[in-house]
Design a protein around this motif. Sequence first.
Motif, mmCIF file in Angstrom:
data_model
loop_
_atom_site.group_PDB
_atom_site.id
_atom_site.type_symbol
_atom_site.label_atom_id
_atom_site.label_comp_id
_atom_site.label_asym_id
_atom_site.label_seq_id
_atom_site.Cartn_x
_atom_site.Cartn_y
_atom_site.Cartn_z
ATOM 1 N N LEU A 133 0.814 -1.216 0.000
ATOM 2 C CA LEU A 133 0.000 0.000 0.000
ATOM 3 C C LEU A 133 0.846 1.265 0.000
ATOM 4 O O LEU A 133 0.420 2.298 -0.517
ATOM 5 N N SER A 134 2.041 1.201 0.584
ATOM 6 C CA SER A 134 2.900 2.384 0.596
ATOM 7 C C SER A 134 3.588 2.592 -0.751
ATOM 8 O O SER A 134 4.157 3.643 -1.002
ATOM 9 N N GLY A 135 3.547 1.578 -1.612
ATOM 10 C CA GLY A 135 4.151 1.709 -2.933
ATOM 11 C C GLY A 135 5.615 1.331 -2.960
ATOM 12 O O GLY A 135 6.285 1.546 -3.956
ATOM 13 N N ALA A 136 6.132 0.784 -1.884
ATOM 14 C CA ALA A 136 7.544 0.390 -1.850
ATOM 15 C C ALA A 136 7.746 -0.815 -2.767
ATOM 16 O O ALA A 136 6.940 -1.726 -2.812
ATOM 17 N N GLN A 137 8.846 -0.788 -3.497
ATOM 18 C CA GLN A 137 9.167 -1.884 -4.399
ATOM 19 C C GLN A 137 9.734 -3.049 -3.590
ATOM 20 O O GLN A 137 10.422 -2.858 -2.597
ATOM 21 N N ASP A 138 9.424 -4.242 -4.040
ATOM 22 C CA ASP A 138 9.986 -5.420 -3.385
ATOM 23 C C ASP A 138 11.479 -5.467 -3.653
ATOM 24 O O ASP A 138 11.922 -5.303 -4.786
ATOM 25 N N SER A 139 12.246 -5.665 -2.609
ATOM 26 C CA SER A 139 13.692 -5.756 -2.802
ATOM 27 C C SER A 139 14.018 -7.147 -3.326
ATOM 28 O O SER A 139 13.654 -8.149 -2.731
ATOM 29 N N GLN A 140 14.698 -7.189 -4.459
ATOM 30 C CA GLN A 140 15.064 -8.452 -5.071
ATOM 31 C C GLN A 140 16.347 -8.969 -4.420
ATOM 32 O O GLN A 140 17.291 -8.217 -4.228
ATOM 33 N N ILE A 141 16.358 -10.232 -4.104
ATOM 34 C CA ILE A 141 17.533 -10.851 -3.502
ATOM 35 C C ILE A 141 18.352 -11.471 -4.620
ATOM 36 O O ILE A 141 17.858 -12.268 -5.418
ATOM 37 N N ASP A 142 19.603 -11.080 -4.699
ATOM 38 C CA ASP A 142 20.501 -11.615 -5.710
ATOM 39 C C ASP A 142 21.016 -12.967 -5.229
ATOM 40 O O ASP A 142 21.699 -13.056 -4.208
ATOM 41 N N VAL A 143 20.670 -14.019 -5.952
ATOM 42 C CA VAL A 143 21.074 -15.369 -5.576
ATOM 43 C C VAL A 143 22.314 -15.746 -6.374
ATOM 44 O O VAL A 143 22.286 -15.765 -7.601
ATOM 45 N N ASP A 144 23.393 -15.988 -5.633
ATOM 46 C CA ASP A 144 24.642 -16.410 -6.268
ATOM 47 C C ASP A 144 25.211 -17.544 -5.424
ATOM 48 O O ASP A 144 25.716 -17.334 -4.330
ATOM 49 N N GLU A 145 25.062 -18.766 -5.949
ATOM 50 C CA GLU A 145 25.478 -19.940 -5.192
ATOM 51 C C GLU A 145 26.992 -20.003 -4.995
ATOM 52 O O GLU A 145 27.474 -20.656 -4.075
ATOM 53 N N THR A 146 27.763 -19.350 -5.829
ATOM 54 C CA THR A 146 29.217 -19.405 -5.700
ATOM 55 C C THR A 146 29.701 -18.663 -4.457
ATOM 56 O O THR A 146 30.779 -18.952 -3.947
ATOM 57 N N LYS A 147 28.926 -17.723 -3.964
ATOM 58 C CA LYS A 147 29.317 -17.000 -2.754
ATOM 59 C C LYS A 147 29.265 -17.905 -1.528
ATOM 60 O O LYS A 147 29.983 -17.676 -0.559
ATOM 61 N N LEU A 148 28.438 -18.928 -1.571
ATOM 62 C CA LEU A 148 28.373 -19.870 -0.459
ATOM 63 C C LEU A 148 29.709 -20.590 -0.296
ATOM 64 O O LEU A 148 30.184 -20.797 0.826
ATOM 65 N N TYR A 149 30.336 -20.951 -1.391
ATOM 66 C CA TYR A 149 31.639 -21.604 -1.331
ATOM 67 C C TYR A 149 32.670 -20.682 -0.684
ATOM 68 O O TYR A 149 33.484 -21.122 0.136
ATOM 69 N N ASP A 150 32.624 -19.401 -1.027
ATOM 70 C CA ASP A 150 33.570 -18.441 -0.423
ATOM 71 C C ASP A 150 33.331 -18.296 1.087
ATOM 72 O O ASP A 150 34.277 -18.201 1.869
ATOM 73 N N ILE A 151 32.098 -18.329 1.501
ATOM 74 C CA ILE A 151 31.777 -18.217 2.938
ATOM 75 C C ILE A 151 32.281 -19.446 3.686
ATOM 76 O O ILE A 151 32.858 -19.341 4.771
ATOM 77 N N LEU A 152 32.057 -20.628 3.094
ATOM 78 C CA LEU A 152 32.509 -21.860 3.746
ATOM 79 C C LEU A 152 34.036 -21.913 3.836
ATOM 80 O O LEU A 152 34.600 -22.393 4.834
ATOM 81 N N ASN A 153 34.743 -21.434 2.829
ATOM 82 C CA ASN A 153 36.202 -21.386 2.875
ATOM 83 C C ASN A 153 36.688 -20.400 3.912
ATOM 84 O O ASN A 153 37.740 -20.608 4.544
ATOM 85 N N ALA A 154 35.970 -19.305 4.111
ATOM 86 C CA ALA A 154 36.369 -18.305 5.089
ATOM 87 C C ALA A 154 36.203 -18.813 6.508
ATOM 88 O O ALA A 154 36.891 -18.371 7.435
ATOM 89 N N LEU A 155 35.311 -19.786 6.726
ATOM 90 C CA LEU A 155 35.101 -20.341 8.063
ATOM 91 C C LEU A 155 36.260 -21.233 8.493
ATOM 92 O O LEU A 155 36.526 -21.382 9.678
ATOM 93 N N ASN A 156 36.967 -21.841 7.554
ATOM 94 C CA ASN A 156 38.066 -22.750 7.884
ATOM 95 C C ASN A 156 39.284 -22.011 8.203
ATOM 96 O O ASN A 156 40.001 -21.322 8.184
#
Length: 156
Positions: A133-156
């Motif tokens: 009702l306020s007219g705000a646009q839905d924020s689109q989430i950018d899905v990039d599965e390769t970033k998950l690999y970078d996060i998992l490597n950063a945890l080690n």
Amino acid sequence: MAVEITPQSDAVIHDLEWTGKLNRALGHGDKFALLLAMLEDDYLRRPNVANTTQEPDNYSSSIKNHFYPRSSLAAQPQDWENADTTSQLVARNVSDALLWQKMHPQPLSIYNDPKRIDPDVLINCAFHTQQRLSGAQDSQIDVDETKLYDILNALN
């Protein structure tokens, strides 16, 4: 009255409101709560009544030929004075107040805006409804599965 089925909905109407199941369950608290929870939140997917602008032939002539005052669409300053007079008449004699109301009908709304929603109602709406009702646009989430690999490597 024709029922328009939108492309998103089924050809057969299974809506709880249109079939009357919700109305019949009103006396049974648990069943009513269950059926109310089962209603489709997305009102675009629900069947709706088609807009018909066709009026009966004698409708416009019968409306024009009556002598009763018409209710205004929005409140004017005079309407507030009439409401004060009505409250005074109710305190004295109810039948006088009813006659006064017939002679001076109250307006149909405080605002002549069919799209206006009271802020108290908006606050009690769901978050996604408030956003839409306020007219705000839905924020689109950018899905990039390769970033998950970078996060998992950063945890080690």
